[in-house]
Design an enzyme around this catalytic site. Sequence first.
Site, PDB file in Angstrom:
ATOM      1  N   GLU A 195     -41.329 -32.726 -27.272  1.00  0.00           N
ATOM      2  CA  GLU A 195     -41.301 -31.296 -27.579  1.00  0.00           C
ATOM      3  C   GLU A 195     -41.954 -31.165 -28.944  1.00  0.00           C
ATOM      4  O   GLU A 195     -41.367 -31.589 -29.949  1.00  0.00           O
ATOM      5  CB  GLU A 195     -39.862 -30.782 -27.586  1.00  0.00           C
ATOM      6  CG  GLU A 195     -39.018 -31.205 -26.393  1.00  0.00           C
ATOM      7  CD  GLU A 195     -39.572 -30.735 -25.052  1.00  0.00           C
ATOM      8  OE1 GLU A 195     -39.206 -31.309 -24.032  1.00  0.00           O
ATOM      9  OE2 GLU A 195     -40.409 -29.794 -25.052  1.00  0.00           O
ATOM     10  N   CYS A 221     -40.927 -23.726 -34.032  1.00  0.00           N
ATOM     11  CA  CYS A 221     -42.075 -24.187 -33.249  1.00  0.00           C
ATOM     12  C   CYS A 221     -42.731 -23.018 -32.529  1.00  0.00           C
ATOM     13  O   CYS A 221     -43.909 -23.044 -32.219  1.00  0.00           O
ATOM     14  CB  CYS A 221     -41.633 -25.224 -32.246  1.00  0.00           C
ATOM     15  SG  CYS A 221     -40.299 -24.671 -31.183  1.00  0.00           S
ATOM     16  N   GLY A 278     -40.322 -32.677 -32.471  1.00  0.00           N
ATOM     17  CA  GLY A 278     -40.908 -32.767 -33.805  1.00  0.00           C
ATOM     18  C   GLY A 278     -42.366 -32.368 -33.777  1.00  0.00           C
ATOM     19  O   GLY A 278     -42.838 -31.689 -32.846  1.00  0.00           O
ATOM     20  N   SER A 279     -43.073 -32.803 -34.761  1.00  0.00           N
ATOM     21  CA  SER A 279     -44.465 -32.370 -34.906  1.00  0.00           C
ATOM     22  C   SER A 279     -45.373 -33.043 -33.884  1.00  0.00           C
ATOM     23  O   SER A 279     -45.080 -34.120 -33.355  1.00  0.00           O
ATOM     24  CB  SER A 279     -44.955 -32.749 -36.309  1.00  0.00           C
ATOM     25  OG  SER A 279     -45.001 -34.166 -36.422  1.00  0.00           O
ATOM     26  N   ARG A 318     -48.185 -34.259 -34.624  1.00  0.00           N
ATOM     27  CA  ARG A 318     -48.709 -35.482 -35.280  1.00  0.00           C
ATOM     28  C   ARG A 318     -47.857 -36.690 -34.883  1.00  0.00           C
ATOM     29  O   ARG A 318     -48.356 -37.707 -34.415  1.00  0.00           O
ATOM     30  CB  ARG A 318     -48.689 -35.302 -36.803  1.00  0.00           C
ATOM     31  CG  ARG A 318     -49.192 -36.492 -37.577  1.00  0.00           C
ATOM     32  CD  ARG A 318     -48.895 -36.369 -39.074  1.00  0.00           C
ATOM     33  NE  ARG A 318     -47.453 -36.479 -39.353  1.00  0.00           N
ATOM     34  CZ  ARG A 318     -46.676 -35.469 -39.666  1.00  0.00           C
ATOM     35  NH1 ARG A 318     -47.176 -34.233 -39.743  1.00  0.00           N
ATOM     36  NH2 ARG A 318     -45.383 -35.652 -39.877  1.00  0.00           N
ATOM     37  N   THR A 319     -46.553 -36.540 -35.010  1.00  0.00           N
ATOM     38  CA  THR A 319     -45.655 -37.646 -34.649  1.00  0.00           C
ATOM     39  C   THR A 319     -45.628 -37.855 -33.136  1.00  0.00           C
ATOM     40  O   THR A 319     -45.662 -38.984 -32.644  1.00  0.00           O
ATOM     41  CB  THR A 319     -44.238 -37.356 -35.159  1.00  0.00           C
ATOM     42  OG1 THR A 319     -44.272 -37.121 -36.566  1.00  0.00           O
ATOM     43  CG2 THR A 319     -43.297 -38.505 -34.852  1.00  0.00           C
ATOM     44  N   GLY A 320     -45.573 -36.754 -32.407  1.00  0.00           N
ATOM     45  CA  GLY A 320     -45.487 -36.872 -30.945  1.00  0.00           C
ATOM     46  C   GLY A 320     -46.689 -37.570 -30.340  1.00  0.00           C
ATOM     47  O   GLY A 320     -46.551 -38.379 -29.424  1.00  0.00           O
TER      48      GLY A 320
HETATM   49  N1  LIG Z   1     -41.246 -27.951 -29.258  1.00  0.00           N
HETATM   50  C1  LIG Z   1     -40.041 -27.904 -29.790  1.00  0.00           C
HETATM   51  O1  LIG Z   1     -39.016 -27.792 -29.086  1.00  0.00           O
HETATM   52  C2  LIG Z   1     -39.890 -28.002 -31.274  1.00  0.00           C
HETATM   53  C3  LIG Z   1     -38.686 -27.568 -31.834  1.00  0.00           C
HETATM   54  C4  LIG Z   1     -38.516 -27.675 -33.223  1.00  0.00           C
HETATM   55  C5  LIG Z   1     -39.526 -28.187 -34.022  1.00  0.00           C
HETATM   56  N2  LIG Z   1     -40.675 -28.593 -33.430  1.00  0.00           N
HETATM   57  C6  LIG Z   1     -41.759 -29.098 -34.279  1.00  0.00           C
HETATM   58  O2  LIG Z   1     -41.250 -30.048 -35.197  1.00  0.00           O
HETATM   59  C7  LIG Z   1     -41.986 -29.982 -36.419  1.00  0.00           C
HETATM   60  C8  LIG Z   1     -41.042 -29.825 -37.584  1.00  0.00           C
HETATM   61  O3  LIG Z   1     -40.085 -30.873 -37.538  1.00  0.00           O
HETATM   62  P1  LIG Z   1     -40.276 -32.188 -38.420  1.00  0.00           P
HETATM   63  O4  LIG Z   1     -41.121 -31.922 -39.615  1.00  0.00           O
HETATM   64  O5  LIG Z   1     -38.926 -32.762 -38.599  1.00  0.00           O
HETATM   65  O6  LIG Z   1     -41.122 -33.129 -37.412  1.00  0.00           O
HETATM   66  P2  LIG Z   1     -41.537 -34.658 -37.654  1.00  0.00           P
HETATM   67  O7  LIG Z   1     -42.429 -35.022 -36.554  1.00  0.00           O
HETATM   68  O8  LIG Z   1     -41.973 -34.874 -39.055  1.00  0.00           O
HETATM   69  O9  LIG Z   1     -40.138 -35.474 -37.506  1.00  0.00           O
HETATM   70  C9  LIG Z   1     -39.385 -35.398 -36.324  1.00  0.00           C
HETATM   71  C10 LIG Z   1     -38.541 -36.680 -36.211  1.00  0.00           C
HETATM   72  O10 LIG Z   1     -39.399 -37.782 -35.991  1.00  0.00           O
HETATM   73  C11 LIG Z   1     -39.181 -38.785 -36.991  1.00  0.00           C
HETATM   74  N3  LIG Z   1     -40.475 -39.407 -37.241  1.00  0.00           N
HETATM   75  C12 LIG Z   1     -41.435 -39.010 -38.116  1.00  0.00           C
HETATM   76  N4  LIG Z   1     -42.528 -39.802 -38.005  1.00  0.00           N
HETATM   77  C13 LIG Z   1     -42.232 -40.727 -37.045  1.00  0.00           C
HETATM   78  C14 LIG Z   1     -42.935 -41.811 -36.442  1.00  0.00           C
HETATM   79  N5  LIG Z   1     -44.185 -42.128 -36.822  1.00  0.00           N
HETATM   80  N6  LIG Z   1     -42.327 -42.525 -35.452  1.00  0.00           N
HETATM   81  C15 LIG Z   1     -41.068 -42.230 -35.051  1.00  0.00           C
HETATM   82  N7  LIG Z   1     -40.346 -41.218 -35.585  1.00  0.00           N
HETATM   83  C16 LIG Z   1     -40.929 -40.473 -36.557  1.00  0.00           C
HETATM   84  C17 LIG Z   1     -38.601 -38.045 -38.161  1.00  0.00           C
HETATM   85  O11 LIG Z   1     -37.862 -38.893 -38.988  1.00  0.00           O
HETATM   86  C18 LIG Z   1     -37.744 -36.993 -37.459  1.00  0.00           C
HETATM   87  O12 LIG Z   1     -36.494 -37.525 -37.108  1.00  0.00           O
HETATM   88  C19 LIG Z   1     -42.934 -28.811 -36.268  1.00  0.00           C
HETATM   89  O13 LIG Z   1     -44.206 -29.281 -35.876  1.00  0.00           O
HETATM   90  C20 LIG Z   1     -42.328 -28.011 -35.143  1.00  0.00           C
HETATM   91  O14 LIG Z   1     -43.281 -27.239 -34.443  1.00  0.00           O
HETATM   92  C21 LIG Z   1     -40.896 -28.505 -32.091  1.00  0.00           C
HETATM   93  O1  LIG Z   2     -38.081 -24.359 -33.403  1.00  0.00           O
HETATM   94  C1  LIG Z   2     -38.254 -24.364 -32.222  1.00  0.00           C
HETATM   95  C2  LIG Z   2     -37.779 -23.349 -31.208  1.00  0.00           C
HETATM   96  C3  LIG Z   2     -36.387 -22.771 -31.440  1.00  0.00           C
HETATM   97  C4  LIG Z   2     -35.996 -21.724 -30.397  1.00  0.00           C
HETATM   98  N1  LIG Z   2     -36.103 -22.307 -29.074  1.00  0.00           N
HETATM   99  C5  LIG Z   2     -34.997 -22.694 -28.403  1.00  0.00           C
HETATM  100  O2  LIG Z   2     -33.898 -22.656 -28.887  1.00  0.00           O
HETATM  101  C6  LIG Z   2     -35.276 -23.188 -26.992  1.00  0.00           C
HETATM  102  C7  LIG Z   2     -34.045 -23.209 -26.133  1.00  0.00           C
HETATM  103  C8  LIG Z   2     -33.324 -24.526 -26.219  1.00  0.00           C
HETATM  104  O3  LIG Z   2     -33.947 -25.551 -26.580  1.00  0.00           O
HETATM  105  O4  LIG Z   2     -32.129 -24.552 -25.857  1.00  0.00           O
HETATM  106  C9  LIG Z   2     -36.880 -20.492 -30.439  1.00  0.00           C
HETATM  107  O5  LIG Z   2     -37.621 -20.264 -29.475  1.00  0.00           O
HETATM  108  O6  LIG Z   2     -36.794 -19.762 -31.434  1.00  0.00           O
END
Ligand SMILES: NC(=O)c1ccc[n+]([C@@H]2O[C@H](COP(=O)([O-])OP(=O)(O)OC[C@H]3O[C@@H](n4cnc5c(N)ncnc54)[C@H](O)[C@@H]3O)[C@@H](O)[C@H]2O)c1
Ligand SMILES: O=CCC[C@H](NC(=O)CCC(=O)O)C(=O)O
Length: 469
Positions: free
Chosen positions: A228, A262, A205-206, A208-210
């Site tokens: 992630e 992401c 996720g984001s 911010r949350t991470g």
């Molecule tokens: N690095 C990666 O593999 C990857 C892949 C996909 C998306 N992302 C990132 O995720 C973000 C988009 O996804 P999103 O908007 O769903 O992210 P998000 O952080 O808003 O939410 C992710 C999950 O965390 C939960 N959550 C939110 N706030 C929380 C808290 N304070 N404590 C515990 N759980 C909480 C949400 O309900 C959701 O299930 C983007 O920043 C994107 O870059 C990263």
């Molecule tokens: O939104 C985030 C990345 C999506 C995608 N990455 C992967 O699928 C990584 C491989 C995996 O997790 O199995 C991308 O790079 O587009």
Amino acid sequence: MPELISEEPATGAILWRGRAGDVDAEVATARAGWAGWAARPLAFRVETLRRFANVVRQRHEAFADLIARETGKPLWEARSEVDSVVAKVDISVTAYADRTAQRRLDSPMGSRMALRHKPHGVLAVLGPYNFPAHLPNGHIVPALLAGNAVVFKPSEKTLATGAFLVECFHAAGVPEACVRLLIGGPAEGKALASHRGIDGLLFTGSSRTGLALNRLFADRPEKILALEMGGNNPIVVWDTPDLHTAAVLVIQSAFTSAGQRCTAARRLIVQERLADPLIEAMDAVMRRLIVGEPHADPAPFMGPVIDNETAELLTESFLALMMGGGRPIRHLERPVEGRPFLLPAMIDVTDMAERPDVELFGPILQITRREDFDDAIEEANATRYGLSASLVSQTPALYDRFWANVRAGIVNWNRPTNGASSKAPFGGVGWSGNHRPGAYYAADYCAFPVVSNEADAARASIGIGLREA
Ligand SMILES: NC(=O)c1ccc[n+]([C@@H]2O[C@H](COP(=O)([O-])OP(=O)(O)OC[C@H]3O[C@@H](n4cnc5c(N)ncnc54)[C@H](O)[C@@H]3O)[C@@H](O)[C@H]2O)c1
Ligand SMILES: O=CCC[C@H](NC(=O)CCC(=O)O)C(=O)O
């Protein structure tokens, strides 16, 4: 318990409604089911997960249709996501054998050294909305394979997809106690992350949350935490002769999934002399991009962003860049009143006194011009994130310098910033992760090593430091 609903971004139709789950109950159920699953032979878990892959294959089109409706992504892209869900099983089986299988090690005379791995126990999984099946699945499958049980909370924006995924596990024979669906939003996510009954948290996720989760786990070293997170990814275009191809690579990087990846390119850093012709080439392609509903025909390149709130935030961010000195090249237009469709936008931020280091998770590309390649690398690194970076250039020596100096977990050459393979580790540095990359390396955070020094019979003597009897 509060009611939650999930709407189709493209139409506003209600797709799913339900009540938030009971965190204590779901964790308790997983705790009760975990030991039996862990005790099963690995071959049994492999066979069960391969049945899961077959169940998803059988339900492929229904799954893809649901993902497309719930996220707004084009159907062709949703189908690709379901393919990734299926492929994850065999990749995870290979990765498990490669990363965490049982091994004999060299040992002192008369004993045997063995390396084995054990599951953590009950792992919480928090998923994002942009790949609501593939990315949570990328945690759940390796976790189950290693012998863990999972409590999975999908994004509150993609609850139907989360429920569909979990049902596929159950239909395949994964014990219902071992994969639990927790319906809820951030509040339930916080409660799950804080729960004393989990042995770790696998989060996508984001940032911010991470970062909030990282603080929460700071005094809990006994629990595994895999983060992630987001990115503010650069794509650098330099000394390339084919500007149309460069334009296509930038567009694919920045606007696939309506920029909701992401690994999307957020920043184009371009050699000054190429900037105007490259922007012209991009503009010519962008004018032809189809932005539409997931099932439209002809198929769209991209759909809407996830909801109106996100569209409004992105619009405000774009206006803020303009107010800060950015020069819009293509505005972030909103063609459908009341629906979160956005036309891909470009803004030249070269003359901004300060370029904000934030992830704009949508179809916005910020362009910076540079004369010197080292300055371009410095600009690429001007971020707290470090997920993905690409260089478009015809010069191998420039790629060598780019690879050596840019700070990211994924560094590509003449390829888009996105589209990473599941057969490789996937993760970033800085605010993009906590050094627990996923995908092929997910096996590493789903089990812990146990080294044993073994002898069939107890034999020992003290050969030094003992007084004469
Ligand atoms: N690095 C990666 O593999 C990857 C892949 C996909 C998306 N992302 C990132 O995720 C973000 C988009 O996804 P999103 O908007 O769903 O992210 P998000 O952080 O808003 O939410 C992710 C999950 O965390 C939960 N959550 C939110 N706030 C929380 C808290 N304070 N404590 C515990 N759980 C909480 C949400 O309900 C959701 O299930 C983007 O920043 C994107 O870059 C990263
Ligand atoms: O939104 C985030 C990345 C999506 C995608 N990455 C992967 O699928 C990584 C491989 C995996 O997790 O199995 C991308 O790079 O587009």
